[in-house]
Design an enzyme around this catalytic site. Structure first.
Site, short mmCIF file in Angstrom:
data_model
loop_
_atom_site.label_atom_id
_atom_site.label_comp_id
_atom_site.label_asym_id
_atom_site.label_seq_id
_atom_site.Cartn_x
_atom_site.Cartn_y
_atom_site.Cartn_z
N TYR A 1 0.78 -1.01 -0.11
CA TYR A 1 0.12 -0.10 -0.45
C TYR A 1 0.79 1.10 0.38
CZ TYR A 1 -4.22 -2.25 1.77
OH TYR A 1 -5.64 -3.12 1.73
N CYS B 1 6.57 2.03 10.39
CA CYS B 1 5.64 1.28 9.51
C CYS B 1 5.52 0.14 10.58
CB CYS B 1 6.45 1.52 8.33
SG CYS B 1 6.13 0.25 7.19
N THR B 2 5.34 -1.07 10.12
CA THR B 2 4.47 -2.06 10.54
C THR B 2 6.03 -3.14 10.51
OG1 THR B 2 3.77 -3.04 8.82
CG2 THR B 2 1.79 -2.51 10.18
N HIS B 3 6.11 -2.92 9.42
CA HIS B 3 8.18 -3.75 9.26
C HIS B 3 8.49 -3.01 9.78
CE1 HIS B 3 5.47 -4.84 6.24
NE2 HIS B 3 6.09 -6.35 5.13
#
Ligand code: DGL
Length: 275
Positions: A39, A183-185
């Site tokens: 995304y 950010c999730t990562h």
């Protein structure tokens, strides 16, 4: 309660994990939109359309609350999803406000950095939320798109991630005291980020999002400490989700099923127009 959690793919498992620890008696349903990831490099309108489609599916599953575990989707779609959810009494949570609260709680008055996908950084939801609360603090936003690929390849340590982190973040040395991993990562790269920015507090919104949710829905006492159920669904490649997901979750996510998302529908009518 049944809590629906979604992300563009795998990274939202860090948020899932924190919610599971904070609220073990609730039922959790996770949707990773792996057919449409990433995304982070897409236009705001496209991310809104994807997010509304995912929300429609979770709504059909009868969830009582919706958590947007993706920073990019929170940046572009939280307002629209929250307004739609309000019409049907479905509370919607994002990861940005809790991350900002945690950063300000850790702040001692120095600069704050925010790193995320290009969509999150140009959308500026973190930077605006910080500046609204503390206009006196310098805020620096930096997009670090390669970090997502490094993490998904499992390259969490060593020369290559360190060089990439130095290139993106070296110029922030001496300017910031707190860095939001937006950010999730990125929490998986804590170690190399910490090497490049020694002494900087690294804030990750997964824990603070779980606490915000726990405050809103305190767990009722359950007989014998009974645990809620967990279920995962993805829109592509169950095996890859399980393989890479284990990095984020510390165990192989299971059970996982493949789902074909319906078109977005009421109350989550997507915005029109061209991206
Ligand atoms: N989950 C996304 C985020 O937190 C990162 C991956 C993507 O670009 O889809 O922004």
């Amino acid at each position: 309660l049944r809590i629906g959690i979604f992300d563009s793919g795998i990274g939202g498992l860090t948020v899932f994990h924190a919610i599971r620890r904070a609220m073990p008696s609730h039922d959790l349903l996770y949707l990773g939109d792996t057919a449409r990831i990433p995304y982070g490099t897409r236009s705001p309108l496209t991310v809104q359309r994807y997010s509304f489609r995912v929300a429609s599916w979770l709504y059909d599953q009868g969830v009582d609350a919706l958590v947007i575990a993706c920073n990019t989707a929170t940046t572009h779609a939280l307002d629209g999803l929250a307004a739609a959810g309000e019409r049907v009494g479905l509370p919607v949570f994002g990861v940005i406000e809790p991350g900002v609260e945690a950063a300000l709680a850790a702040s001692r008055g120095g600069g704050i950095g925010v790193i995320g996908t290009p969509g999150t950084i140009t959308g500026a939801a973190y930077q605006n939320a910080l500046r609204r609360r503390r206009p006196d603090l310098p805020v620096y936003g930096v997009a670090c798109p390669l970090f997502v690929s490094l993490v998904e390849e499992g390259w969490l340590r060593g020369e290559v991630p360190r060089l990439v982190a130095e290139t993106y973040l070296g110029h922030l040395r001496g300017k910031i005291e707190t860095l939001i991993l937006g950010c999730t990562h990125y929490p998986l790269l804590r170690e190399v980020i910490g090497e490049v920015l020694p002494g900087v507090s690294l804030v990750d919104s997964a824990e603070s999002t779980a606490h915000a949710l726990g405050d809103r829905f305190p767990a009722a006492p359950t007989p014998m400490g009974q645990r809620g159920t967990t279920r995962f669904a993805v829109t592509d490649n169950v095996e890859r989700f399980q393989q890479v997901g284990a990095l984020f979750l510390g165990e192989v996510p299971s059970p996982v099923s493949w789902v074909d998302l319906p078109a977005a529908h009421a109350p989550f009518e997507p915005p029109g127009g061209e991206p």
